[in-house]
Structures are given as structure tokens and as C-alpha cells.
Design a protein around this motif. Structure first.
Motif, PDB file in Angstrom:
ATOM      1  N   UNK A 257      -6.499 -12.308 -20.933  1.00  0.00           N
ATOM      2  CA  UNK A 257      -5.565 -12.153 -20.218  1.00  0.00           C
ATOM      3  C   UNK A 257      -5.039 -11.001 -20.032  1.00  0.00           C
ATOM      4  N   UNK A 258      -4.789 -10.323 -21.164  1.00  0.00           N
ATOM      5  CA  UNK A 258      -4.210  -9.078 -21.458  1.00  0.00           C
ATOM      6  C   UNK A 258      -5.091  -8.044 -20.805  1.00  0.00           C
ATOM      7  N   UNK A 259      -6.310  -8.205 -21.107  1.00  0.00           N
ATOM      8  CA  UNK A 259      -7.412  -7.360 -20.496  1.00  0.00           C
ATOM      9  C   UNK A 259      -7.248  -7.429 -18.908  1.00  0.00           C
ATOM     10  N   UNK A 260      -7.304  -8.561 -18.127  1.00  0.00           N
ATOM     11  CA  UNK A 260      -7.144  -8.406 -16.660  1.00  0.00           C
ATOM     12  C   UNK A 260      -5.954  -8.048 -16.466  1.00  0.00           C
ATOM     13  N   UNK A 261      -4.618  -8.133 -17.031  1.00  0.00           N
ATOM     14  CA  UNK A 261      -3.552  -7.342 -16.506  1.00  0.00           C
ATOM     15  C   UNK A 261      -3.555  -5.753 -16.614  1.00  0.00           C
ATOM     16  N   UNK A 262      -4.335  -5.251 -17.187  1.00  0.00           N
ATOM     17  CA  UNK A 262      -4.902  -3.916 -17.419  1.00  0.00           C
ATOM     18  C   UNK A 262      -5.258  -3.219 -15.905  1.00  0.00           C
ATOM     19  N   UNK A 263      -5.836  -4.202 -15.254  1.00  0.00           N
ATOM     20  CA  UNK A 263      -6.245  -3.821 -13.864  1.00  0.00           C
ATOM     21  C   UNK A 263      -5.655  -4.025 -12.553  1.00  0.00           C
ATOM     22  N   UNK A 264      -4.236  -4.545 -13.129  1.00  0.00           N
ATOM     23  CA  UNK A 264      -3.329  -4.823 -12.235  1.00  0.00           C
ATOM     24  C   UNK A 264      -2.024  -3.584 -12.114  1.00  0.00           C
ATOM     25  N   UNK A 265      -1.911  -2.882 -11.035  1.00  0.00           N
ATOM     26  CA  UNK A 265      -0.895  -1.629 -11.244  1.00  0.00           C
ATOM     27  C   UNK A 265       0.555  -1.999 -10.467  1.00  0.00           C
ATOM     28  N   UNK A 266       0.595  -3.177 -10.030  1.00  0.00           N
ATOM     29  CA  UNK A 266       1.887  -3.641  -9.273  1.00  0.00           C
ATOM     30  C   UNK A 266       2.816  -3.337  -9.716  1.00  0.00           C
ATOM     31  N   UNK A 267       3.076  -3.679 -11.111  1.00  0.00           N
ATOM     32  CA  UNK A 267       4.236  -3.470 -11.971  1.00  0.00           C
ATOM     33  C   UNK A 267       4.618  -2.390 -12.554  1.00  0.00           C
ATOM     34  N   UNK A 268       3.758  -1.063 -12.225  1.00  0.00           N
ATOM     35  CA  UNK A 268       3.648   0.055 -12.613  1.00  0.00           C
ATOM     36  C   UNK A 268       5.004   0.774 -11.941  1.00  0.00           C
ATOM     37  N   UNK A 269       5.766   1.805 -12.622  1.00  0.00           N
ATOM     38  CA  UNK A 269       6.998   2.159 -11.926  1.00  0.00           C
ATOM     39  C   UNK A 269       6.690   2.946 -10.819  1.00  0.00           C
ATOM     40  N   UNK A 270       5.281   3.563 -10.890  1.00  0.00           N
ATOM     41  CA  UNK A 270       5.034   4.273  -9.748  1.00  0.00           C
ATOM     42  C   UNK A 270       4.004   3.717  -8.670  1.00  0.00           C
ATOM     43  N   UNK A 271       4.075   2.254  -8.680  1.00  0.00           N
ATOM     44  CA  UNK A 271       3.091   1.504  -7.817  1.00  0.00           C
ATOM     45  C   UNK A 271       3.253   1.842  -6.350  1.00  0.00           C
ATOM     46  N   UNK A 272       2.230   2.020  -5.560  1.00  0.00           N
ATOM     47  CA  UNK A 272       2.707   2.349  -4.170  1.00  0.00           C
ATOM     48  C   UNK A 272       2.148   1.031  -3.492  1.00  0.00           C
ATOM     49  N   UNK A 273       2.483   0.935  -2.003  1.00  0.00           N
ATOM     50  CA  UNK A 273       1.892   0.088  -0.866  1.00  0.00           C
ATOM     51  C   UNK A 273       0.503  -0.059  -1.061  1.00  0.00           C
ATOM     52  N   UNK A 274      -0.188   0.968  -1.149  1.00  0.00           N
ATOM     53  CA  UNK A 274      -1.666   1.189  -1.161  1.00  0.00           C
ATOM     54  C   UNK A 274      -2.227   0.067  -2.377  1.00  0.00           C
ATOM     55  N   UNK A 275      -1.476   0.270  -3.573  1.00  0.00           N
ATOM     56  CA  UNK A 275      -1.724  -0.471  -4.889  1.00  0.00           C
ATOM     57  C   UNK A 275      -1.449  -2.306  -4.516  1.00  0.00           C
ATOM     58  N   UNK A 276      -0.501  -2.234  -3.734  1.00  0.00           N
ATOM     59  CA  UNK A 276      -0.260  -3.589  -3.473  1.00  0.00           C
ATOM     60  C   UNK A 276      -0.959  -4.122  -2.618  1.00  0.00           C
ATOM     61  N   UNK A 277      -1.651  -3.443  -1.696  1.00  0.00           N
ATOM     62  CA  UNK A 277      -2.577  -3.886  -0.505  1.00  0.00           C
ATOM     63  C   UNK A 277      -4.053  -4.073  -1.411  1.00  0.00           C
ATOM     64  N   UNK A 278      -4.310  -3.079  -2.364  1.00  0.00           N
ATOM     65  CA  UNK A 278      -5.581  -3.317  -3.046  1.00  0.00           C
ATOM     66  C   UNK A 278      -5.296  -4.660  -3.858  1.00  0.00           C
ATOM     67  N   UNK A 279      -4.102  -4.896  -4.539  1.00  0.00           N
ATOM     68  CA  UNK A 279      -4.005  -6.096  -5.415  1.00  0.00           C
ATOM     69  C   UNK A 279      -4.289  -7.511  -4.571  1.00  0.00           C
ATOM     70  N   UNK A 280      -3.598  -7.289  -3.161  1.00  0.00           N
ATOM     71  CA  UNK A 280      -3.834  -8.554  -2.599  1.00  0.00           C
ATOM     72  C   UNK A 280      -5.310  -8.729  -2.058  1.00  0.00           C
ATOM     73  N   UNK A 281      -5.982  -7.709  -1.824  1.00  0.00           N
ATOM     74  CA  UNK A 281      -7.329  -7.847  -1.409  1.00  0.00           C
ATOM     75  C   UNK A 281      -8.275  -8.359  -2.424  1.00  0.00           C
ATOM     76  N   UNK A 282      -7.902  -7.665  -3.610  1.00  0.00           N
ATOM     77  CA  UNK A 282      -8.842  -8.051  -4.852  1.00  0.00           C
ATOM     78  C   UNK A 282      -8.616  -9.748  -5.240  1.00  0.00           C
ATOM     79  N   UNK A 283      -7.534 -10.114  -5.222  1.00  0.00           N
ATOM     80  CA  UNK A 283      -7.209 -11.602  -5.463  1.00  0.00           C
ATOM     81  C   UNK A 283      -7.539 -12.454  -4.427  1.00  0.00           C
ATOM     82  N   UNK A 284      -7.700 -12.203  -3.379  1.00  0.00           N
ATOM     83  CA  UNK A 284      -8.210 -12.944  -2.103  1.00  0.00           C
ATOM     84  C   UNK A 284      -9.851 -12.899  -2.232  1.00  0.00           C
ATOM     85  N   UNK A 285     -10.289 -11.813  -2.876  1.00  0.00           N
ATOM     86  CA  UNK A 285     -11.673 -11.793  -2.867  1.00  0.00           C
ATOM     87  C   UNK A 285     -12.248 -12.698  -4.057  1.00  0.00           C
ATOM     88  N   UNK A 286     -11.273 -12.746  -5.089  1.00  0.00           N
ATOM     89  CA  UNK A 286     -11.693 -13.555  -6.268  1.00  0.00           C
ATOM     90  C   UNK A 286     -11.109 -15.262  -5.943  1.00  0.00           C
TER      91      UNK A 286
END
Length: 204
Positions: free
Chosen positions: A19-48
Motif C-alpha cells: 500500500x505504501x509503495x503504491x502511494x509513492x506513485x500518487x502525487x496529488x497530496x504533494x504541496x506542489x501538486x498541479x491540476x495536471x497531476x490531478x488529471x493524471x491521477x484520475x486517468x490512471x485510477x480510471x484505467x485500473x
């Protein structure tokens, strides 16, 4: 110990590192996270999520055990979030390397990962960094999950797990399914993380 908690505790403990290893690949809680990061997150989650939810929905044993897969689907929420950001969810690649659901116990282990993410979504939603906080209520259906029903649905799932994973062998099968689900998710996310890192290096 509450019998409802025993198999869930083993699932949690035996998948914690993955679980911790998976979280390392998700950037949306990083202080410098951007809208692009969020879009990438949504797309990756949908794809899985989309193909995995299809897999669970086709598993007769889950339905017979009381797991209502269609009612628990969250891929439509991801699609709605992408549409809210003017992205086309139909263009999102789908993962084809899915975990095996060759038994009810393994299928419950797979479902554990998806169901657990409904609780994690609420945690993420409350802690979005400033650049993404304004998306709440606009493109956060996936993170909101089942809203006020989230706790009740998790308890219903926990009751199914406690009832069906009633032997050490069944628990071990469920753990194997959950671990494989996390492993396949990490494999799915890792190339996307590397691509994002390369893009950042080029930009700098």
C-alpha cells in the motif's frame, strides 16, 4: 477481538508495505501538486478501476455472497470527474494485467483494495493541497465516493469478509488476491510516474 476485524486486520497488515509503495506513485497530496497531476491521477485510477470493477461484476460468487458490485462501482465517478475537467474518459487506456479472481476468497481480497480506497479517498479529499482544493465539489466525485453511505458500505463489506473468510486457508487466498491487486496497480502506475518525472526534468 471482534470477529469482523480479524480477516480485515490480516488483509491490512499483510498488504501494508505494498500500500505504501503504491502511494509513492500518487502525487496529488504533494504541496506542489498541479491540476495536471490531478488529471493524471484520475486517468490512471480510471484505467485500473474500470476493468477491475468489470472483473468483480462478472464474478458470480461475489454476488452470491452479498457483494453488490454494480452498486459499488466508482469508475463512473472517475469518468464524471474527467468530464468536469474537459477530458474525455473514453480516451483513457485500460489496464489489461489484472489480478486473478479464481476463487471467492481471492475476489474478496481484490475487492478489499477497491473498497478500502473509498476510505482513503475521504482522507485525500480533506487534505488536497491549495492548488487543488478548489476542485472540491466540482471534480472530486471519486474521492467523495459514496458520501455519507461510505462507512455503512464498508461495514457491510467487512461483514461479508468475516463470514466468508472463515478459515486460515481462505484468509491466505484473500491476502494473495489483495497483494496481487496492489502489485498490478504499482506496475500500472510506475511507468506513468517515470514519464511525469522525465517531463519535469525536461522542463527544468
Amino acid at each position: 477481538m471482534n470477529p469482523v476485524c480479524e480477516p480485515l486486520r490480516r488483509l491490512k497488515d499483510d498488504t501494508a508495505a505494498l500500500h505504501l509503495r503504491a502511494e509513492l506513485h500518487v502525487r496529488i497530496l504533494d504541496a506542489d501538486a498541479t491540476l495536471t497531476d490531478y488529471r493524471d491521477y484520475l486517468a490512471a485510477m480510471l484505467g485500473y478501476h474500470a476493468p477491475l470493477e468489470d472483473l468483480l461484476g462478472a464474478h458470480d460468487g461475489l454476488g452470491a455472497a452479498g457483494f453488490d458490485a454494480p452498486r459499488r462501482r466508482r469508475a463512473p465517478m472517475l469518468a464524471a470527474d474527467l468530464c468536469a475537467l474537459s477530458d474525455d474518459p473514453r480516451e483513457v487506456p485500460r489496464c489489461t494485467a489484472l489480478p486473478a479472481v479464481t476463487s471467492l476468497a481471492r475476489a474478496l481480497g481484490v475487492a478489499y483494495v477497491l473498497e478500502g480506497s473509498t476510505l482513503g479517498g475521504r482522507y485525500i479529499l480533506a487534505r488536497l493541497p491549495p492548488a487543488l482544493a478548489g476542485l472540491r465539489g466540482h471534480a472530486t466525485a471519486f474521492l467523495t465516493g459514496h458520501g455519507p453511505e461510505t462507512g455503512a458500505r464498508w461495514r457491510d463489506f467487512a461483514a461479508i469478509v468475516a463470514r466468508e473468510l472463515n478459515t486460515p486457508a481462505a484468509e491466505a487466498e484473500a491476502v494473495a488476491g489483495a497483494r496481487e491487486t496492489f502489485e498490478r496497480l504499482i506496475d500500472w502506475l510506475a511507468p506513468r510516474t517515470r514519464a511525469a518525472g522525465a517531463a519535469l526534468r525536461e522542463a527544468s
